[in-house]
Design an enzyme around this catalytic site. Sequence first.
Site, PDB file in Angstrom:
ATOM      1  N   ARG A   1       9.665  12.020   4.209  1.00  0.00           N
ATOM      2  CA  ARG A   1      10.321  11.033   5.079  1.00  0.00           C
ATOM      3  C   ARG A   1      10.781   9.770   4.357  1.00  0.00           C
ATOM      4  NH1 ARG A   1       7.336  14.533   7.519  1.00  0.00           N
ATOM      5  NH2 ARG A   1       7.807  15.139   9.678  1.00  0.00           N
TER       6      ARG A   1
ATOM      7  N   PHE B   1       0.876  -1.183   0.000  1.00  0.00           N
ATOM      8  CA  PHE B   1       0.000   0.000   0.000  1.00  0.00           C
ATOM      9  C   PHE B   1       0.915   1.236   0.000  1.00  0.00           C
ATOM     10  CE2 PHE B   1      -3.286   2.896   1.230  1.00  0.00           C
ATOM     11  CZ  PHE B   1      -4.497   2.261   0.980  1.00  0.00           C
TER      12      PHE B   1
ATOM     13  N   PHE C   1      -1.595  -3.045   7.764  1.00  0.00           N
ATOM     14  CA  PHE C   1      -2.351  -3.894   8.690  1.00  0.00           C
ATOM     15  C   PHE C   1      -1.786  -5.309   8.716  1.00  0.00           C
ATOM     16  CE2 PHE C   1      -6.011  -6.528   9.945  1.00  0.00           C
ATOM     17  CZ  PHE C   1      -6.402  -5.864  11.104  1.00  0.00           C
ATOM     18  N   GLU C   2      -1.269  -5.779   7.593  1.00  0.00           N
ATOM     19  CA  GLU C   2      -0.762  -7.157   7.479  1.00  0.00           C
ATOM     20  C   GLU C   2       0.705  -7.290   7.918  1.00  0.00           C
ATOM     21  OE1 GLU C   2      -2.646  -5.720   4.904  1.00  0.00           O
ATOM     22  OE2 GLU C   2      -4.427  -6.840   5.531  1.00  0.00           O
TER      23      GLU C   2
ATOM     24  N   HIS D   1     -10.235   5.308   9.273  1.00  0.00           N
ATOM     25  CA  HIS D   1      -9.634   4.007   8.930  1.00  0.00           C
ATOM     26  C   HIS D   1      -8.140   3.970   9.248  1.00  0.00           C
ATOM     27  CE1 HIS D   1      -9.249   0.278   6.582  1.00  0.00           C
ATOM     28  NE2 HIS D   1      -8.199   0.817   6.003  1.00  0.00           N
TER      29      HIS D   1
ATOM     30  N   ALA E   1     -10.029  10.323   4.465  1.00  0.00           N
ATOM     31  CA  ALA E   1     -11.260  11.033   4.806  1.00  0.00           C
ATOM     32  C   ALA E   1     -11.973  10.396   5.997  1.00  0.00           C
ATOM     33  CB  ALA E   1     -12.184  11.053   3.591  1.00  0.00           C
ATOM     34  N   THR E   2     -11.633   9.160   6.317  1.00  0.00           N
ATOM     35  CA  THR E   2     -12.283   8.442   7.423  1.00  0.00           C
ATOM     36  C   THR E   2     -11.231   8.077   8.482  1.00  0.00           C
ATOM     37  OG1 THR E   2     -11.865   6.216   6.587  1.00  0.00           O
ATOM     38  CG2 THR E   2     -13.797   7.377   5.680  1.00  0.00           C
TER      39      THR E   2
ATOM     40  N   ILE F   1      -1.254   7.042   5.537  1.00  0.00           N
ATOM     41  CA  ILE F   1      -1.572   8.468   5.341  1.00  0.00           C
ATOM     42  C   ILE F   1      -3.027   8.717   5.700  1.00  0.00           C
ATOM     43  CG2 ILE F   1      -1.602  10.373   3.680  1.00  0.00           C
ATOM     44  CD1 ILE F   1       0.529   8.853   2.067  1.00  0.00           C
TER      45      ILE F   1
HETATM   46  N1  INI Z   1      -2.517   0.522   4.481  1.00  0.00           N
HETATM   47  C1  INI Z   1      -1.370   1.244   4.509  1.00  0.00           C
HETATM   48  O1  INI Z   1      -0.288   0.653   4.538  1.00  0.00           O
HETATM   49  N2  INI Z   1      -1.409   2.597   4.518  1.00  0.00           N
HETATM   50  C2  INI Z   1      -2.576   3.291   4.499  1.00  0.00           C
HETATM   51  O2  INI Z   1      -2.527   4.545   4.478  1.00  0.00           O
HETATM   52  C3  INI Z   1      -3.786   2.569   4.483  1.00  0.00           C
HETATM   53  N3  INI Z   1      -5.035   3.272   4.501  1.00  0.00           N
HETATM   54  O3  INI Z   1      -5.067   4.454   4.889  1.00  0.00           O
HETATM   55  O4  INI Z   1      -6.073   2.727   4.163  1.00  0.00           O
HETATM   56  C4  INI Z   1      -3.728   1.159   4.461  1.00  0.00           C
HETATM   57  N4  INI Z   1      -4.866   0.425   4.413  1.00  0.00           N
HETATM   58  C5  INI Z   1      -4.874  -0.952   3.997  1.00  0.00           C
HETATM   59  C6  INI Z   1      -4.720  -1.890   5.164  1.00  0.00           C
HETATM   60  O5  INI Z   1      -3.395  -1.828   5.670  1.00  0.00           O
HETATM   61  C7  INI Z   1      -5.000  -3.349   4.773  1.00  0.00           C
HETATM   62  O6  INI Z   1      -4.054  -3.765   3.813  1.00  0.00           O
HETATM   63  C8  INI Z   1      -6.398  -3.542   4.174  1.00  0.00           C
HETATM   64  O7  INI Z   1      -7.376  -3.032   5.047  1.00  0.00           O
HETATM   65  C9  INI Z   1      -6.668  -5.059   3.950  1.00  0.00           C
HETATM   66  O8  INI Z   1      -6.620  -5.788   5.173  1.00  0.00           O
END
Ligand code: INI
Length: 154
Positions: free
Chosen positions: A127, A22, A57-58, A88, A85-86, A82
């Site tokens: 960064r 991501f 997240f993973e 999350h 808008a939510t 980053i």
């Molecule tokens: N994952 C990131 O590494 N950076 C982010 O900014 C991000 N946002 O903001 O949504 C993000 N989301 C994905 C998340 O890490 C998972 O891969 C996804 O939810 C699937 O489990």
Amino acid sequence: MRILEGHLSAEGKHFGIVVSRFNEFLTKNLLDGALDCLKRHGASDESIDVVWVPGSFEIGFAARKMASLKKYHALICLGVIIRGATPHFEYVAGQVTRILGQINSEGIVPVTYGIIIADSLEQATERVGTKMGNKGWNAALSAIEMANINDLLK
Ligand code: INI
């Protein structure tokens, strides 16, 4: 009195890097920085494993799994989160931070935190090798130091 400090030599040490896909256009700069730092400090190509995961997240899953293998002297985790808008991003940031802290607190394999949590794309860009340095490079340097400290504490 004994003062224990980790040397900054990566020679003979094995490193695992977990990097999030991501925001890949940013995280690949973190990875380049981490690899550059490890190699400049004596790590060989064969001593480094890089695991790509879908998002930050993973990262916790892969880091925990790699820690359990007991084949790495230190792990380096790289991601860019980053604000959107939510809310999350706050949950993703909180979760990866908590798990990496837990792995560290186990005292088995040191993990370093090359996760950028930014309010804007501009902040994140600063960064990953521009104005504010490269957090991947910094995380790799900390991993080298922690791998050596871990040796001293055996
Ligand atoms: N994952 C990131 O590494 N950076 C982010 O900014 C991000 N946002 O903001 O949504 C993000 N989301 C994905 C998340 O890490 C998972 O891969 C996804 O939810 C699937 O489990």
